[in-house]
Motif scaffolding. Structure first.
Motif, PDB file in Angstrom:
ATOM      1  N   PRO A  93       2.391   3.303  -2.403  1.00 37.71           N
ATOM      2  CA  PRO A  93       3.301   2.270  -1.900  1.00 37.71           C
ATOM      3  C   PRO A  93       2.661   0.881  -1.790  1.00 37.71           C
ATOM      4  O   PRO A  93       3.365  -0.131  -1.829  1.00 37.71           O
ATOM      5  CB  PRO A  93       3.705   2.805  -0.526  1.00 37.71           C
ATOM      6  CG  PRO A  93       3.620   4.290  -0.671  1.00 37.71           C
ATOM      7  CD  PRO A  93       2.410   4.504  -1.536  1.00 37.71           C
ATOM      8  N   SER A  94       1.333   0.826  -1.657  1.00 37.70           N
ATOM      9  CA  SER A  94       0.673  -0.481  -1.563  1.00 37.70           C
ATOM     10  C   SER A  94       0.938  -1.335  -2.793  1.00 37.70           C
ATOM     11  O   SER A  94       0.894  -2.575  -2.718  1.00 37.70           O
ATOM     12  CB  SER A  94      -0.836  -0.300  -1.377  1.00 37.70           C
ATOM     13  OG  SER A  94      -1.126   0.252  -0.108  1.00 37.70           O
ATOM     14  N   ALA A  95       1.211  -0.699  -3.930  1.00 34.79           N
ATOM     15  CA  ALA A  95       1.501  -1.458  -5.144  1.00 34.79           C
ATOM     16  C   ALA A  95       2.768  -2.296  -4.983  1.00 34.79           C
ATOM     17  O   ALA A  95       2.885  -3.375  -5.592  1.00 34.79           O
ATOM     18  CB  ALA A  95       1.643  -0.508  -6.331  1.00 34.79           C
ATOM     19  N   ILE A  96       3.704  -1.811  -4.195  1.00 35.15           N
ATOM     20  CA  ILE A  96       4.949  -2.573  -3.988  1.00 35.15           C
ATOM     21  C   ILE A  96       4.628  -3.910  -3.346  1.00 35.15           C
ATOM     22  O   ILE A  96       5.178  -4.956  -3.727  1.00 35.15           O
ATOM     23  CB  ILE A  96       5.941  -1.770  -3.119  1.00 35.15           C
ATOM     24  CG1 ILE A  96       6.275  -0.433  -3.785  1.00 35.15           C
ATOM     25  CG2 ILE A  96       7.209  -2.587  -2.871  1.00 35.15           C
ATOM     26  CD1 ILE A  96       7.182   0.453  -2.953  1.00 35.15           C
ATOM     27  N   THR A  97       3.734  -3.894  -2.349  1.00 35.44           N
ATOM     28  CA  THR A  97       3.341  -5.133  -1.678  1.00 35.44           C
ATOM     29  C   THR A  97       2.713  -6.097  -2.665  1.00 35.44           C
ATOM     30  O   THR A  97       2.993  -7.311  -2.646  1.00 35.44           O
ATOM     31  CB  THR A  97       2.353  -4.821  -0.541  1.00 35.44           C
ATOM     32  OG1 THR A  97       2.974  -3.923   0.383  1.00 35.44           O
ATOM     33  CG2 THR A  97       1.936  -6.084   0.186  1.00 35.44           C
ATOM     34  N   ILE A  98       1.845  -5.585  -3.546  1.00 36.15           N
ATOM     35  CA  ILE A  98       1.174  -6.441  -4.533  1.00 36.15           C
ATOM     36  C   ILE A  98       2.194  -7.063  -5.481  1.00 36.15           C
ATOM     37  O   ILE A  98       2.176  -8.270  -5.739  1.00 36.15           O
ATOM     38  CB  ILE A  98       0.138  -5.629  -5.323  1.00 36.15           C
ATOM     39  CG1 ILE A  98      -0.978  -5.137  -4.392  1.00 36.15           C
ATOM     40  CG2 ILE A  98      -0.443  -6.455  -6.466  1.00 36.15           C
ATOM     41  CD1 ILE A  98      -1.930  -4.161  -5.061  1.00 36.15           C
ATOM     42  N   VAL A  99       3.103  -6.238  -5.995  1.00 35.90           N
ATOM     43  CA  VAL A  99       4.096  -6.730  -6.956  1.00 35.90           C
ATOM     44  C   VAL A  99       5.014  -7.750  -6.285  1.00 35.90           C
ATOM     45  O   VAL A  99       5.371  -8.779  -6.882  1.00 35.90           O
ATOM     46  CB  VAL A  99       4.904  -5.558  -7.546  1.00 35.90           C
ATOM     47  CG1 VAL A  99       5.982  -6.077  -8.495  1.00 35.90           C
ATOM     48  CG2 VAL A  99       3.978  -4.596  -8.285  1.00 35.90           C
ATOM     49  N   ARG A 100       5.395  -7.495  -5.035  1.00 35.05           N
ATOM     50  CA  ARG A 100       6.253  -8.442  -4.317  1.00 35.05           C
ATOM     51  C   ARG A 100       5.544  -9.779  -4.133  1.00 35.05           C
ATOM     52  O   ARG A 100       6.126 -10.846  -4.370  1.00 35.05           O
ATOM     53  CB  ARG A 100       6.636  -7.866  -2.943  1.00 35.05           C
ATOM     54  CG  ARG A 100       7.550  -8.811  -2.143  1.00 35.05           C
ATOM     55  CD  ARG A 100       7.667  -8.422  -0.680  1.00 35.05           C
ATOM     56  NE  ARG A 100       8.329  -7.148  -0.501  1.00 35.05           N
ATOM     57  CZ  ARG A 100       7.734  -6.047  -0.051  1.00 35.05           C
ATOM     58  NH1 ARG A 100       6.440  -6.068   0.249  1.00 35.05           N
ATOM     59  NH2 ARG A 100       8.405  -4.938   0.100  1.00 35.05           N
ATOM     60  N   ARG A 101       4.280  -9.721  -3.709  1.00 32.02           N
ATOM     61  CA  ARG A 101       3.520 -10.957  -3.459  1.00 32.02           C
ATOM     62  C   ARG A 101       3.380 -11.788  -4.724  1.00 32.02           C
ATOM     63  O   ARG A 101       3.354 -13.023  -4.666  1.00 32.02           O
ATOM     64  CB  ARG A 101       2.155 -10.592  -2.886  1.00 32.02           C
ATOM     65  CG  ARG A 101       1.240 -11.782  -2.643  1.00 32.02           C
ATOM     66  CD  ARG A 101       0.022 -11.391  -1.829  1.00 32.02           C
ATOM     67  NE  ARG A 101      -0.677 -10.258  -2.417  1.00 32.02           N
ATOM     68  CZ  ARG A 101      -1.551 -10.346  -3.408  1.00 32.02           C
ATOM     69  NH1 ARG A 101      -1.821 -11.535  -3.939  1.00 32.02           N
ATOM     70  NH2 ARG A 101      -2.166  -9.285  -3.874  1.00 32.02           N
ATOM     71  N   LEU A 102       3.313 -11.128  -5.876  1.00 30.43           N
ATOM     72  CA  LEU A 102       3.139 -11.841  -7.144  1.00 30.43           C
ATOM     73  C   LEU A 102       4.471 -12.159  -7.825  1.00 30.43           C
ATOM     74  O   LEU A 102       4.500 -12.565  -8.987  1.00 30.43           O
ATOM     75  CB  LEU A 102       2.247 -11.014  -8.074  1.00 30.43           C
ATOM     76  CG  LEU A 102       0.807 -10.834  -7.566  1.00 30.43           C
ATOM     77  CD1 LEU A 102       0.031  -9.886  -8.461  1.00 30.43           C
ATOM     78  CD2 LEU A 102       0.103 -12.180  -7.466  1.00 30.43           C
ATOM     79  N   GLY A 103       5.565 -11.951  -7.102  1.00 32.89           N
ATOM     80  CA  GLY A 103       6.866 -12.370  -7.605  1.00 32.89           C
ATOM     81  C   GLY A 103       7.529 -11.408  -8.569  1.00 32.89           C
ATOM     82  O   GLY A 103       8.478 -11.793  -9.268  1.00 32.89           O
ATOM     83  N   GLY A 104       7.087 -10.147  -8.595  1.00 31.74           N
ATOM     84  CA  GLY A 104       7.621  -9.199  -9.565  1.00 31.74           C
ATOM     85  C   GLY A 104       8.777  -8.349  -9.088  1.00 31.74           C
ATOM     86  O   GLY A 104       9.279  -7.515  -9.850  1.00 31.74           O
ATOM     87  N   LEU A 105       9.242  -8.558  -7.840  1.00 29.05           N
ATOM     88  CA  LEU A 105      10.356  -7.744  -7.333  1.00 29.05           C
ATOM     89  C   LEU A 105      11.661  -8.521  -7.324  1.00 29.05           C
ATOM     90  O   LEU A 105      12.501  -8.349  -6.435  1.00 29.05           O
ATOM     91  CB  LEU A 105      10.040  -7.216  -5.926  1.00 29.05           C
ATOM     92  CG  LEU A 105       8.984  -6.116  -5.842  1.00 29.05           C
ATOM     93  CD1 LEU A 105       8.951  -5.519  -4.435  1.00 29.05           C
ATOM     94  CD2 LEU A 105       9.249  -5.009  -6.856  1.00 29.05           C
ATOM     95  N   ARG A 106      11.854  -9.344  -8.319  1.00 23.72           N
ATOM     96  CA  ARG A 106      13.132 -10.034  -8.456  1.00 23.72           C
ATOM     97  C   ARG A 106      14.243  -9.022  -8.754  1.00 23.72           C
ATOM     98  O   ARG A 106      13.982  -7.963  -9.327  1.00 23.72           O
ATOM     99  CB  ARG A 106      13.054 -11.063  -9.582  1.00 23.72           C
ATOM    100  CG  ARG A 106      11.931 -12.094  -9.422  1.00 23.72           C
ATOM    101  CD  ARG A 106      11.933 -13.067 -10.577  1.00 23.72           C
ATOM    102  NE  ARG A 106      11.753 -12.403 -11.864  1.00 23.72           N
ATOM    103  CZ  ARG A 106      10.576 -12.080 -12.384  1.00 23.72           C
ATOM    104  NH1 ARG A 106       9.454 -12.333 -11.713  1.00 23.72           N
ATOM    105  NH2 ARG A 106      10.498 -11.485 -13.568  1.00 23.72           N
ATOM    106  N   PRO A 107      15.471  -9.323  -8.394  1.00 24.85           N
ATOM    107  CA  PRO A 107      16.569  -8.396  -8.700  1.00 24.85           C
ATOM    108  C   PRO A 107      16.620  -8.047 -10.182  1.00 24.85           C
ATOM    109  O   PRO A 107      16.546  -8.933 -11.049  1.00 24.85           O
ATOM    110  CB  PRO A 107      17.814  -9.183  -8.267  1.00 24.85           C
ATOM    111  CG  PRO A 107      17.320 -10.081  -7.185  1.00 24.85           C
ATOM    112  CD  PRO A 107      15.934 -10.482  -7.597  1.00 24.85           C
TER     113      PRO A 107
END
Length: 518
Positions: free
Chosen positions: A257-271
């Motif tokens: 789950p820590s990968a989700i935080t990384i991807v979010r911080r780098l702008g990769g969790l756009r809709p």
């Protein structure tokens, strides 16, 4: 004991070879390796191992990075009928030496990165071990030659009680514990996964895990059992994961789950940023509902599952399919449930009284989860490591996971935290997950970790958080709205991001050390 190839772990690669003979088995950052080529290479390397050993090769180390050579070496060791010991080239030499000595490793298959890690163990007074590394200089180590005349025509069979691989976990003493996983346990596991998931040769799997982390076994042998392709995910891919996923056509994602935080911080969790994904799996640490919901928005076509299981129970032993907007009672501390135990397994809950204190099976019961069933390890390499980890109850042997859970409706379980992570503050038993959940609800806070430190014999709570820096008094005031006074931390430290360990989990031990340092 009947030995076959089809029921052994290596038999899954043969299934993939039959389903996708012209397909790609593994694609790394720099190269791709087809099923047919990997199969032929593995047969040649396996034959070299057997010829050198003059019989069953026993335990064989695989030391390397995420290279085609390393994945071929893993396959070759299985083809030879060996017990595979995956090793990490980034580990200290002394730790690697113990991992070689404890199982009695008789040979090592290595790539260039693995040879560099092995070098400090060589020399006149060092480790005398043969090494199989075609085309590379093995230095002080004896070279195992590869000859076409020694190549196998087919993989060697294995029985259900034969040990397929040994993985090392960190013990409470700090020394690694070797966990034996049998071909029978792996066969039961993948038989259930085949029935649950619809993987095909068209799928493209991520591999975020190193081979010494058991979740890598899921990636490889789910993909290879279906004739699909495994794509290693380099660290730089997280800078723009949507672009990487699109370029590789990823359909199956698996990470901590820590990968989700990384991807979010780098702008990769756009809709809809990850439209190609149809399955997303998370394991290794607690999955927050808010993180799962954010990932779902980015991957709207994916089914999300939270998988759970210690190494001793063969990768994972339960799973829960995430659905947004479930009642709060079903998600204690805002964490996604870990699901029901796999078919053929039973679980019981231990209370604070230990073996004499077995909780009821009623909904709402809480305690330490103990599991028994066909995926359970036959034991550790060093029997001393098993002291206190197994329980005899009702005429059966159970593995004590050390995880506290709560029984939910429908046979599902909710994760509450580690038994050994509970803290005693002013005589009160404190569950860090409860405070972390409350802190994540404070304005400006993205994620939170609670640790304890001792100050002149007094236990103090220290809160680490990411997000926007907030005055400590403001955070404490917010927490007093939902927590008892003695559960509100005295100290708050903002970090740009949490440190991660080698398995990309939040490194709580590093945070504890930072808290103790003042």
């Amino acid at each position: 004991m009947i030995r076959t190839v089809g029921a052994a772990l290596q038999g899954r690669f043969l299934r993939g070879l039959a389903a996708s003979p012209d397909g790609t088995a593994i694609r790394t950052a720099s190269a791709a390796l087809g099923y047919a080529e990997a199969h032929e290479r593995a047969l040649a390397l396996a034959g070299a191992l057997l010829a050198h050993a003059g019989g069953p090769p026993g335990a064989v180390g695989v030391l390397g990075g995420k290279s085609p050579q390393t994945y071929t070496a893993l396959l070759a060791a299985l083809y030879a009928g060996a017990t595979v010991v995956p090793l990490h080239p980034g580990f200290p030499a002394a730790r690697t030496r113990r991992m070689l000595d404890l199982p009695g490793v008789r040979a090592v298959l290595a790539d260039e990165e693995g040879l560099a890690a092995l070098a400090p163990l060589g020399g006149p007074d060092g480790l005398d071990l043969p090494v199989l590394a075609p085309g590379l200089d093995t230095g002080a180590f004896r070279r195992i030659p590869v000859s076409a005349r020694d190549a196998l025509t087919e993989p060697r069979p294995a029985g259900p009680d034969d040990v397929a691989y040994i993985l090392f976990t960190s013990g409470s003493t700090g020394r690694p514990k070797g966990v034996r996983i049998t071909h029978g346990a792996a066969a039961h596991y993948f038989r259930l996964l085949d029935a649950r998931y619809d993987f095909t040769p068209a799928d493209a799997f991520s591999q975020t895990f190193d081979l010494n982390f058991d979740c890598a076994i899921f990636d490889l042998f789910c993909a290879w059992g279906a004739g699909a392709t495994v794509h290693t995910v380099p660290p730089q891919a997280y800078r723009d994961l949507p672009a990487f996923a699109a370029e590789r056509g990823l359909t199956v994602w698996f990470s901590t789950p820590s990968a989700i935080t990384i991807v979010r911080r780098l702008g990769g969790l756009r809709p809809a940023a990850l439209p190609s994904l149809r399955w997303s799996f998370f394991a290794g640490e607690a999955l927050r509902c808010s993180d799962a919901a954010d990932w779902q928005k980015a991957a709207p076509g994916a089914l999300i599952e939270n998988l759970y299981g210690p190494t001793e129970l063969t990768v994972t032993v339960s799973g829960h399919r995430f659905v947004p907007d479930v009642p709060a009672a079903h998600v204690p501390h805002g964490l996604v449930p870990i699901g029901a135990l796999h078919e053929g397994h039973d679980g019981l809950l231990l209370g604070p009284g230990g073996p004499a204190d077995v909780a009821t099976a009623a909904v709402g019961a809480e305690g330490e989860l103990c599991v028994t069933g066909p995926q359970m390890t036959p034991g550790y390499l060093d029997p001393v490591d098993g002291e206190g980890r197994f329980l005899e109850h009702g005429g059966r042997r159970w593995y004590r996971t050390g995880d506290r859970v709560r029984r939910l409706d429908g046979g599902e379980l909710a994760y509450l935290g580690r038994v050994d992570s509970q803290l005693q503050v002013q005589g009160r038993r404190v569950e860090p997950a409860e405070i972390e959940h409350a802190l994540r609800g404070c304005p400006g806070v993205d994620d939170a970790v609670i640790v304890a430190r001792s100050n002149d014999g007094v236990t103090e709570l220290v809160a680490f958080y990411t997000g926007t820096p907030v005055p400590p008094a403001g955070l404490a005031g917010e927490l007093r709205r939902s927590l008892p006074h003695d559960l509100v931390p005295r100290y708050y430290r903002h970090l740009p991001e949490f440190p991660l360990n080698a398995n990309r989990k939040t490194d709580r031990k590093a945070l504890e050390e930072r808290a103790s340092a003042g």
